[in-house]
Design an enzyme around this catalytic site. Structure first.
Site, PDB file in Angstrom:
ATOM      1  N   HIS A 171       7.020  -4.010  -3.967  1.00 34.76           N
ATOM      2  CA  HIS A 171       5.805  -4.736  -3.577  1.00 34.76           C
ATOM      3  C   HIS A 171       5.060  -3.982  -2.489  1.00 34.76           C
ATOM      4  O   HIS A 171       5.587  -3.057  -1.879  1.00 34.76           O
ATOM      5  CB  HIS A 171       6.121  -6.168  -3.125  1.00 34.76           C
ATOM      6  CG  HIS A 171       6.946  -6.293  -1.882  1.00 34.76           C
ATOM      7  ND1 HIS A 171       8.312  -6.394  -1.902  1.00 34.76           N
ATOM      8  CD2 HIS A 171       6.606  -6.344  -0.569  1.00 34.76           C
ATOM      9  CE1 HIS A 171       8.773  -6.512  -0.661  1.00 34.76           C
ATOM     10  NE2 HIS A 171       7.749  -6.466   0.175  1.00 34.76           N
ATOM     11  N   GLU A 227       2.703  -9.031  -1.202  1.00 36.62           N
ATOM     12  CA  GLU A 227       3.142  -9.868  -0.086  1.00 36.62           C
ATOM     13  C   GLU A 227       1.988  -9.936   0.909  1.00 36.62           C
ATOM     14  O   GLU A 227       1.335  -8.924   1.194  1.00 36.62           O
ATOM     15  CB  GLU A 227       4.365  -9.215   0.597  1.00 36.62           C
ATOM     16  CG  GLU A 227       4.911 -10.007   1.775  1.00 36.62           C
ATOM     17  CD  GLU A 227       6.140  -9.357   2.418  1.00 36.62           C
ATOM     18  OE1 GLU A 227       6.410  -8.165   2.169  1.00 36.62           O
ATOM     19  OE2 GLU A 227       6.827 -10.055   3.184  1.00 36.62           O
TER      20      GLU A 227
HETATM   21 CO    CO Z   1       7.971  -6.928   2.248  1.00 37.10          CO
END
Ligand code: CO
Length: 134
Positions: A79, A130
């Site tokens: 991510h 995120e």
């Molecule tokens: Co992270």
């Protein structure tokens, strides 16, 4: 809405080997491993002049990283984390726009003790995002 890149996270099967490669082969400063049971990972931070890389190894049987590594046995980018000023405002705007927030939609404390949320990768071109309130 988006601010700086806070970190890029890479899932690894062998955290000690990955840490050694970043420290010894790539010559980067690395942290001690930190267990984050709430997120199902053990993490090492690679400190770079402009951002961080997080090396993630699964922790526990239900780790979300374990399934990722089954599909990507040699590891891979997991991510990217962007900073936002107000995570609740950001979440509400994204939900209104049709984006899916993972889990129960409530921010959790991330690796740096700040509130984080994850957005569904299918809504953002195959990349798990995120958001961290900076
Ligand atoms: Co992270």
């Amino acid at each position: 809405m988006l601010g700086r890149v806070n970190h890029v996270a890479i899932a690894v099967a062998d955290l000690a080997a990955a840490t050694a490669a970043y420290r010894d082969t790539l010559g980067a400063a690395v942290s001690q491993p930190q267990a984050l049971p709430e997120h199902g990972v053990t993490v090492v931070f690679v400190e770079l002049p402009n951002t961080k890389v997080e090396l993630l190894q699964p922790l526990g049987d239900t780790s979300p990283i374990a399934a990722f590594l089954e599909k990507n046995p040699s590891g891979g980018m997991h991510h990217i984390c962007y900073e936002v000023d107000d995570i609740i405002l950001a979440r509400d705007r994204l939900v209104e726009a049709g984006a899916r927030v993972l889990g129960d939609g409530q921010p959790k404390a991330g690796a740096h003790g700040k509130p984080v949320l994850f957005l569904h990768p299918k809504d953002f071109f195959g990349t798990l995002i995120e958001l961290e309130q900076a």
